[in-house]
Each structure stands twice: as structure tokens, then as C-alpha cells.
Write an enzyme that holds these catalytic residues in place. Sequence first.
Site, PDB file in Angstrom:
ATOM      1  N   THR A  79       2.794  -6.018   2.811  1.00  0.00           N
ATOM      2  CA  THR A  79       3.288  -4.907   3.622  1.00  0.00           C
ATOM      3  C   THR A  79       2.205  -3.839   3.822  1.00  0.00           C
ATOM      4  OG1 THR A  79       4.159  -3.707   1.707  1.00  0.00           O
ATOM      5  CG2 THR A  79       5.649  -5.260   2.811  1.00  0.00           C
ATOM      6  N   ASN A 104      -2.516   2.740   3.453  1.00  0.00           N
ATOM      7  CA  ASN A 104      -1.994   4.082   3.754  1.00  0.00           C
ATOM      8  C   ASN A 104      -2.818   5.158   3.069  1.00  0.00           C
ATOM      9  OD1 ASN A 104       0.264   3.476   5.384  1.00  0.00           O
ATOM     10  ND2 ASN A 104       1.392   2.789   3.576  1.00  0.00           N
ATOM     11  N   HIS A 152       9.447   0.319   8.006  1.00  0.00           N
ATOM     12  CA  HIS A 152       8.853  -0.977   8.351  1.00  0.00           C
ATOM     13  C   HIS A 152       8.978  -2.027   7.240  1.00  0.00           C
ATOM     14  CE1 HIS A 152       6.693   1.262  11.548  1.00  0.00           C
ATOM     15  NE2 HIS A 152       6.395   2.151  10.603  1.00  0.00           N
ATOM     16  N   ASP A 153       8.512  -1.687   6.044  1.00  0.00           N
ATOM     17  CA  ASP A 153       8.177  -2.712   5.061  1.00  0.00           C
ATOM     18  C   ASP A 153       9.353  -3.497   4.480  1.00  0.00           C
ATOM     19  OD1 ASP A 153       5.385  -0.737   3.865  1.00  0.00           O
ATOM     20  OD2 ASP A 153       5.528  -2.189   5.490  1.00  0.00           O
ATOM     21  N   PHE A 178      -1.000  -0.612  12.417  1.00  0.00           N
ATOM     22  CA  PHE A 178      -1.949  -0.151  11.404  1.00  0.00           C
ATOM     23  C   PHE A 178      -2.400  -1.254  10.440  1.00  0.00           C
ATOM     24  CE2 PHE A 178      -4.163   2.640   8.636  1.00  0.00           C
ATOM     25  CZ  PHE A 178      -3.910   2.180   7.339  1.00  0.00           C
ATOM     26  N   ASN A 179      -1.466  -1.998   9.842  1.00  0.00           N
ATOM     27  CA  ASN A 179      -1.851  -2.971   8.808  1.00  0.00           C
ATOM     28  C   ASN A 179      -2.873  -3.986   9.332  1.00  0.00           C
ATOM     29  OD1 ASN A 179      -0.201  -1.856   6.855  1.00  0.00           O
ATOM     30  ND2 ASN A 179       1.515  -3.236   7.286  1.00  0.00           N
ATOM     31  N   ASP A 216       6.798   1.225   1.879  1.00  0.00           N
ATOM     32  CA  ASP A 216       6.510   0.231   0.833  1.00  0.00           C
ATOM     33  C   ASP A 216       7.404   0.480  -0.385  1.00  0.00           C
ATOM     34  OD1 ASP A 216       3.875   1.074   2.276  1.00  0.00           O
ATOM     35  OD2 ASP A 216       3.471  -0.961   1.594  1.00  0.00           O
ATOM     36  N   ASP A 274       0.849  -1.204   0.000  1.00  0.00           N
ATOM     37  CA  ASP A 274       0.000   0.000   0.000  1.00  0.00           C
ATOM     38  C   ASP A 274       0.878   1.246   0.000  1.00  0.00           C
ATOM     39  OD1 ASP A 274      -0.845   0.540   3.533  1.00  0.00           O
ATOM     40  OD2 ASP A 274       0.943  -0.356   2.622  1.00  0.00           O
TER      41      ASP A 274
HETATM   42  O1  RIB Z   1       2.300   0.260  10.731  1.00  0.00           O
HETATM   43  C1  RIB Z   1       3.224   0.371   9.676  1.00  0.00           C
HETATM   44  C2  RIB Z   1       2.653  -0.168   8.402  1.00  0.00           C
HETATM   45  O2  RIB Z   1       1.491   0.576   8.046  1.00  0.00           O
HETATM   46  C3  RIB Z   1       3.606  -0.014   7.210  1.00  0.00           C
HETATM   47  O3  RIB Z   1       3.381  -1.052   6.294  1.00  0.00           O
HETATM   48  C4  RIB Z   1       3.198   1.282   6.605  1.00  0.00           C
HETATM   49  O4  RIB Z   1       3.503   1.356   5.198  1.00  0.00           O
HETATM   50  C5  RIB Z   1       1.716   1.224   6.809  1.00  0.00           C
HETATM   51  O5  RIB Z   1       1.163   0.440   5.752  1.00  0.00           O
HETATM   52 CA    CA Z   2       2.821  -0.523   3.992  1.00  0.00          CA
END
Ligand code: RIB
Ligand code: CA
Length: 314
Positions: A126, A43, A241-242, A166-167, A21, A16
Site C-alpha cells: 500500500t 508518504n 485508499h489502502d 503517488f505510490n 495505511d 508507508d
Molecule cells: O495515492 C494514494 C497512496 O499514496 C496511498 O497508499 C497513500 O497512503 C499514499 O501512500
Molecule cells: Ca500508503
Amino acid sequence: MSPTQPHPLPIILDCDPGHDDAIAIVVAARHTNLLGITTVAGNAPLDATTRNAIIMRDLLGLDAPVHAGANRPLVQPARHAGYVHGVSGMDGADLPEPSRPAESHDAVGFIIETCRAHEGVWLVPTGPLTNIALALRAAPDLAARIAGISVMGGGTFGNRTAAAEFNLWADPEAADMVFSYGGPLIMSGLDVTHRFQALPDRIEMVRSLPGRLAAVLSDLLDFFSETYRSRHHHITGAAVHDPCAVMALTHPHLFRREFRHVEIETHGLRTAGMTVIDQRDLKEVPDANCDVQVDVDADAAWDVVVEAIAHFSR
Ligand code: RIB
Ligand code: CA
């Protein structure tokens, strides 16, 4: 490996974009046989994340197809993260226009067909896990066919809520289906990704590279890090993160993992999307189902990112 031989690690990156990403796409393009990029709302809305994935594919000069997927979670309403990534999903850089539309709007069909046509595919989500869950539900044979799923998500703490990352918070029902699918599962949650930050000197390593890709990515990382600094008390650079979910497969020696039983809370008023990670020192805990990444050699991992960007900047 000769240039004609595909890389021995076939993956589908489900994402996303999303500043981090975008970095994951670069590392995947450099170190895997990237069979395709599928996009999901997360996102930003699906049209934005798909546009951003195509732009990244173009900047890298890849042949990999981009297939758009779910525009909303399985059950929950669509909820985005413009407060972190901006309305476009990748604010902060002068981005080119996408060269062409997505190859299809059937990411789930692409995932199913590709996993049936290739042996040993890893799914690397991701973003919210909606596409992955839909593919597993539509094609139950995939669970035994794929090599595994390497997820960015979860953690012993949250970022969208105190409990949920979040994901997984965005689509808890999809996350529950993925975390219980029964095959190999690697989780790169906030415990490891917050140790992999785009510190100023690390961003300068990118900015020092020639060409538009490095300029775009360093601008994106500056924007992403400024958002983090404005929202956190003690973070110096954005948690990238990703790419951790990609490097879990391509550079596993850079990480430390714990094999744990992990399940997803789907009903908690205050905990929906939480990864319930069983860390008890008891013999009767449920069988472990997930390799949880808990630490990273951040400098070495950042060198992987910089080398991948440099590779596409020649
Ligand atoms: O919480 C972080 C995740 O949420 C990452 O993948 C960021 O790109 C968002 O998608
Ligand atoms: Ca992401």
C-alpha cells in the site's frame, strides 16, 4: 475458526503509514493472518513510516513483526507526501511512543523467507513497490510461490501528477517489475479508492467507539479529510485508499472488477508511473494481467472498517 487456528488468509502488508495505511493495518489484523508488516519510504521517510507502523501494531496489541525496508526507490530520488500526511506521516493525533524498534531492517529478506516458509501468501503493498520489486528480483521463485499481489496504486487518472498515482509515481521502475511479475495481481487504484471516502458521518461512527484506538483513528481521519478538502474542489472526505487493497481479498463481494492488461509507463516526461490500462474493445489487445477494482459498496466497506476498529477497542 477457533482462536487457536490462524486465519486462512496469510498476508504480508507492505506499507508507508500513512493515515490510510493505518486503517489498512486494522482491517488486515482483523480479517487476515497478518504474518508481518514491512515498511517502505513513501508518504514519509522510512524512519517515520516504520515508527508509525510500530505504533499501529502496538495500539492493536498485535504480535506481528515490523521489518523496515527500502529508504528510497530503485532509481528515482526519495520523494515524500508531507503535503498530505504531514511531516510525521501520521499528523493529527496524539500518538503513543513506539514500544520497541523494528524487528529488523531487512524487509526484503523477511518477505522472501516468509513466502518460502508459508503456502499461499498474498503480498499487499500500500506504498511504493520498492520492497516487493526487490524481493521478486532477489528470489525469482517467489512469483510462482505466492498466492498473488494486491496493490493499492494506479488508476485511469493520477493524484501526484495528472497521469500517475503517488505510490507508482514514486517508484515507476519497481511498479513495472511488479505489474509484469506474471502472477495473480489485483489493483485498487484511484478510480475505486476515490469512491471510498472518510465522510464526516463515517468518521463519527469511529469516534463513537470507546478507547484510545478509536480516538486516535478518528483524529487521524479528521486531519486526513481536512487535507483533502483543502486541496480538492469536490471531495468531502479523504479517499481511504489502502484498506481497499486488503478488502479486495477479505471482502471481494463489496467490489466490482475488470480484468485488464495493465502496464507501467517508466519513461514519460509527464507520465512516469502511469498505469496504462487497456480498455479497448478489440480482440487483439494484449492478454489481461490485472484485476482492476473499479467500484465499491462504500457504506458496506466502511462498516467493515468500523467493525474492525470496534473489535480492537473492546
Ligand atoms: O495515492 C494514494 C497512496 O499514496 C496511498 O497508499 C497513500 O497512503 C499514499 O501512500
Ligand atoms: Ca500508503
